[in-house]
Design a protein around this motif. Structure first.
Motif, PDB file in Angstrom:
ATOM      1  N   UNK A 173       3.833  78.091  21.377  1.00  0.00           N
ATOM      2  CA  UNK A 173       3.021  78.811  22.357  1.00  0.00           C
ATOM      3  C   UNK A 173       3.775  78.766  23.687  1.00  0.00           C
ATOM      4  N   UNK A 174       4.858  79.518  23.732  1.00  0.00           N
ATOM      5  CA  UNK A 174       5.808  79.455  24.843  1.00  0.00           C
ATOM      6  C   UNK A 174       6.111  80.868  25.326  1.00  0.00           C
ATOM      7  N   UNK A 175       6.830  80.950  26.433  1.00  0.00           N
ATOM      8  CA  UNK A 175       7.287  82.251  26.918  1.00  0.00           C
ATOM      9  C   UNK A 175       8.368  82.779  25.978  1.00  0.00           C
ATOM     10  N   UNK A 176       8.163  83.922  25.359  1.00  0.00           N
ATOM     11  CA  UNK A 176       9.148  84.423  24.395  1.00  0.00           C
ATOM     12  C   UNK A 176      10.377  85.004  25.078  1.00  0.00           C
ATOM     13  N   UNK A 177      11.460  85.065  24.336  1.00  0.00           N
ATOM     14  CA  UNK A 177      12.661  85.764  24.779  1.00  0.00           C
ATOM     15  C   UNK A 177      12.405  87.265  24.591  1.00  0.00           C
ATOM     16  N   UNK A 248      21.161  84.455  11.647  1.00  0.00           N
ATOM     17  CA  UNK A 248      21.450  83.021  11.670  1.00  0.00           C
ATOM     18  C   UNK A 248      20.326  82.249  12.339  1.00  0.00           C
ATOM     19  N   UNK A 249      20.649  81.043  12.835  1.00  0.00           N
ATOM     20  CA  UNK A 249      19.638  80.224  13.510  1.00  0.00           C
ATOM     21  C   UNK A 249      19.364  80.771  14.912  1.00  0.00           C
ATOM     22  N   UNK A 250      18.105  80.766  15.309  1.00  0.00           N
ATOM     23  CA  UNK A 250      17.702  81.187  16.645  1.00  0.00           C
ATOM     24  C   UNK A 250      16.877  80.084  17.285  1.00  0.00           C
ATOM     25  N   UNK A 251      16.808  80.085  18.612  1.00  0.00           N
ATOM     26  CA  UNK A 251      16.005  79.062  19.275  1.00  0.00           C
ATOM     27  C   UNK A 251      14.531  79.483  19.277  1.00  0.00           C
ATOM     28  N   UNK A 252      13.674  78.586  19.742  1.00  0.00           N
ATOM     29  CA  UNK A 252      12.231  78.830  19.670  1.00  0.00           C
ATOM     30  C   UNK A 252      11.819  80.070  20.455  1.00  0.00           C
ATOM     31  N   UNK A 253      12.394  80.260  21.633  1.00  0.00           N
ATOM     32  CA  UNK A 253      12.016  81.418  22.446  1.00  0.00           C
ATOM     33  C   UNK A 253      12.407  82.725  21.750  1.00  0.00           C
ATOM     34  N   UNK A 282       0.845  82.801  13.879  1.00  0.00           N
ATOM     35  CA  UNK A 282      -0.498  82.986  14.439  1.00  0.00           C
ATOM     36  C   UNK A 282      -0.522  82.672  15.936  1.00  0.00           C
ATOM     37  N   UNK A 283       0.297  81.707  16.355  1.00  0.00           N
ATOM     38  CA  UNK A 283       0.367  81.351  17.775  1.00  0.00           C
ATOM     39  C   UNK A 283       0.996  82.456  18.613  1.00  0.00           C
ATOM     40  N   UNK A 284       1.651  83.423  17.946  1.00  0.00           N
ATOM     41  CA  UNK A 284       2.312  84.521  18.651  1.00  0.00           C
ATOM     42  C   UNK A 284       1.774  85.884  18.232  1.00  0.00           C
ATOM     43  N   UNK A 285       0.515  85.898  17.775  1.00  0.00           N
ATOM     44  CA  UNK A 285      -0.165  87.149  17.410  1.00  0.00           C
ATOM     45  C   UNK A 285       0.636  87.966  16.410  1.00  0.00           C
ATOM     46  N   UNK A 286       1.190  87.262  15.416  1.00  0.00           N
ATOM     47  CA  UNK A 286       1.947  87.922  14.352  1.00  0.00           C
ATOM     48  C   UNK A 286       1.190  87.742  13.039  1.00  0.00           C
ATOM     49  N   UNK A 287       0.769  88.818  12.386  1.00  0.00           N
ATOM     50  CA  UNK A 287       0.080  88.680  11.097  1.00  0.00           C
ATOM     51  C   UNK A 287       0.955  87.979  10.064  1.00  0.00           C
TER      52      UNK A 287
END
Length: 361
Positions: A173-177, A248-253, A282-287
Motif C-alpha cells: 500500500x505504497x506510492x506506485x511507480x 525480470x525482477x521489479x521493485x515494490x513500487x 487487492x491492495x492496489x485495486x487490481x482484480x
C-alpha cells in the motif's frame, strides 16, 4: 526480586536470501515486531541475529547483529543455535535449529512432503527431516488454516498445537511507480500480470497457454520475477509466444504501478501455503484470477474469480471478461478491498509475539 527480561533472538538468515514469499513474511513480521517494541508493548527484549553479508533490515528499535562465520543451514544449526540457547528463538523462514526446544518456528507449508517432485532429492530430504524434528521439539506456527491442517497430517501432531499467523499486504500500500507502464511499452495496452519466480509450482505454463488461445489480440501477459528465457520450450514451459513480456525482477513500487493498470493479476499456483500476491493486488485495486489451490481459495474468499490450475480455456474466458467488462472489474475491486481488511502484518506479529514472550516468561 526483579527478574531480568529474557531475550528473544530472531533468526535473520532471511536477510541473505532473495526476496520471495517466505522472506517477505519474515521481513514484514520483523518490521511489525520492531514497531511493537517501539510502542512499549513487548514484555521481552528482541535481537535480530544474522549471518555475514546480511542486508540491513532498517529497524529502529530492535538491534541487528552479525554473528558467526558460516552461512546456510550450518549457520542455523550451529552459530544461531549457540547464541539463541541463552533465550528464546523465533525463526520465521521455515527453518530453525533442531537442538533448541525453546523456540517458535514458522513452517509455511507442507510442499516438500506433498510435492517432493518440485524439489531436489537432497533439499527435500533435509527439510523433511528438519520439519519432523522441529515438530517434536519446538512450537510450530504457519500461515493459513490450510497449512495448519496439512502440517498436522504430514508431521503427525495435533492441529491445535500449530499457531496460525497469516500474511498481510500493507507493504504494497505504497506510492506506485507511475512510469513503469510506459517503460515496458504497455501504455494503452490491455495486459495481465503474473508474479513469482519460475518454478513448476507457480504454474506459469497455464497462463502462457491461455494467452495463446487469445491471440492474435493486443492482450499482453507480463510475468514479473526471476525468469530465465532459456527454460522456455524445454518441457518446463511452452515456447515464448506472442504477447509475453518478461521484465525480470521489479521493485515494490514498480509492481504496484503495474497492478494499478493491469486488467487483473493471474495467480495460477498448483500448491501454496498462503499466496501473498492476490492480497498485494487487492491492495492496489487490481482484480484477481486465481487457481483453485485450497490455500489460495482460503486467502481470496469471494474476492477472486477462480479456475482449475490446468484449465487454460477457463482462464482465457476469465481474461476476456476482465478485458471487456467494466462492471465486473468494479465489483472485483470492491470485494478485494473488503477482503483485505481481514489480514494484517501487525496482528500476526502480535500473535507470534505472544507465543515467544510466553516462552520467555
Amino acid at each position: 526480586m526483579i527478574l531480568a527480561k529474557r531475550t528473544i533472538f530472531i533468526n535473520g538468515r532471511y536477510l541473505t536470501q532473495p526476496l520471495s514469499g517466505v522472506q517477505r513474511y519474515a521481513e514484514e513480521i520483523v518490521r511489525a515486531l520492531d514497531a511493537r517494541v517501539g510502542a512499549g508493548e513487548a514484555s521481552a527484549d528482541y535481537r535480530l541475529l544474522c549471518p555475514p553479508g546480511a542486508r540491513n533490515a532498517g529497524l529502529a528499535h530492535i538491534s541487528q547483529e552479525e554473528i558467526g562465520r558460516r552461512g546456510g543451514h550450518l549457520w542455523d544449526q550451529i552459530d544461531f543455535a549457540r547464541a539463541a540457547r541463552k533465550g528464546v528463538a523465533l525463526c520465521l523462514a521455515s527453518v530453525g535449529p533442531v537442538a533448541l526446544s525453546r523456540q517458535v518456528v514458522v513452517i509455511h507449508d507442507a510442499a516438500v512432503q506433498r510435492h517432493p517432485e518440485h524439489f531436489s532429492r537432497f533439499y527435500g530430504a533435509v527439510h523433511k527431516t528438519i520439519d519432523f524434528v522441529l515438530a517434536r521439539r519446538a512450537r510450530v506456527a504457519t500461515v493459513s488454516d490450510f497449512s495448519q491442517r496439512e502440517l498436522a497430517e504430514v508431521l503427525g501432531i495435533p492441529a491445535a498445537r500449530i499457531i496460525v499467523a497469516k500474511n498481510g499486504a500493507e507493504h504494497l500500500q505504497i506510492t506506485p511507480d507511475a512510469d513503469v507502464v510506459d517503460r515496458l511499452g504497455l501504455s494503452g495496452v490491455p495486459f495481465f500480470l503474473v508474479l513469482g519466480n519460475i518454478t513448476r509450482n507457480k504454474n506459469l505454463a497455464v497462463a502462457i497457454r491461455a494467452l495463446a488461445l487469445l491471440q492474435p489480440s493486443p492482450i499482453r501477459l507480463v510475468a514479473v520475477g526471476r525468469l530465465d528465457p532459456s527454460v522456455f520450450g524445454t518441457g518446463f514451459l511452452p515456447p515464448i509466444g506472442e504477447g509475453l513480456v518478461l521484465p525480470g525482477r521489479l521493485d515494490d513500487a514498480e509492481v504496484a504501478g503495474l497492478m494499478r493498470d493491469a486488467r487483473a493479476l493471474i495467480f495460477p499456483s498448483l500448491y501454496e501455503g498462503f499466496g501473498i500476491p492476490p492480497l498485494e493486488a487487492m491492495a492496489n485495486d487490481c482484480p484477481v484470477l486465481a487457481s483453485t489451490a485450497e490455500a489460495v481459495v482460503e486467502t481470496c474468499g469471494d474476492a477472486a474469480e477462480f479456475f482449475a490450475p490446468h484449465d487454460e480455456a477457463a482462464l482465457a474466458k476469465l481474461m476476456q471478461r476482465a478485458s471487456s467488462d467494466a462492471g465486473w472489474r468494479a465489483a472485483r475491486i470492491a470485494a478485494g478491498r473488503a477482503r483485505l481488511a481481514l489480514f494484517s502484518w501487525r496482528a500476526s506479529a502480535d500473535t507470534l509475539a505472544q507465543e515467544v514472550e510466553a516462552l520467555a516468561r
